[in-house]
Scaffold this active site. Structure first.
Site, PDB file in Angstrom:
ATOM      1  N   ASN A  85       0.843  -1.195   0.000  1.00 38.79           N
ATOM      2  CA  ASN A  85       0.000   0.000   0.000  1.00 38.79           C
ATOM      3  C   ASN A  85       0.884   1.253   0.000  1.00 38.79           C
ATOM      4  O   ASN A  85       1.940   1.272   0.618  1.00 38.79           O
ATOM      5  CB  ASN A  85      -0.901   0.013   1.235  1.00 38.79           C
ATOM      6  N   HIS A  98       5.950  -1.945   3.889  1.00 41.35           N
ATOM      7  CA  HIS A  98       5.790  -3.352   4.265  1.00 41.35           C
ATOM      8  C   HIS A  98       5.026  -4.065   3.164  1.00 41.35           C
ATOM      9  O   HIS A  98       4.250  -3.462   2.437  1.00 41.35           O
ATOM     10  CB  HIS A  98       5.110  -3.507   5.628  1.00 41.35           C
TER      11      HIS A  98
END
Length: 112
Positions: A85, A98
């Site tokens: 994201n 991440h």
């Protein structure tokens, strides 16, 4: 410090499924699939769009680690999804790059 930095520093507990010198992989506390693991670099990169030249090896390591974690979690044959994201509209909630590893059920398309 971001939430992930505090987890890496062991200030906040997490269910760690993998750790090496460059990254840590933990189970998501709000899983969106039966298997939902986050692969987090120990070097802070706020988001993918802010990765710098020279970090290609680390970014590749994150993806290879995500694939290895998926296999260890039993997703190798059935399949899995990798998601990163970026920014508010992309669903980013922690400003520390991440990789989400999601699996254990059929994924729909398009997502969200």
């Amino acid at each position: 410090m971001t939430l992930f930095e505090r987890i890496i520093a062991r200030e906040i507990p997490a269910d760690i499924v993998h750790e090496d010198e460059r990254c840590i992989a933990i189970r998501d506390i709000n899983p969106q699939a039966p298997v939902h693991v986050l692969v987090i670099p120990k070097t802070v990169i706020p988001r993918l769009g802010e990765a710098a030249a020279g970090q290609e090896e680390l970014l590749g390591h994150l993806l290879l680690t995500a694939a290895a974690v998926a296999k260890r979690e039993g997703l190798g044959d059935s399949g899995f999804r990798i998601a990163i994201n970026h920014g508010h509209d992309g669903g980013e909630t922690v400003p520390h790059l991440h990789v989400h590893v999601l699996g254990g059920r059929a994924m729909t398309w398009p997502p969200g």
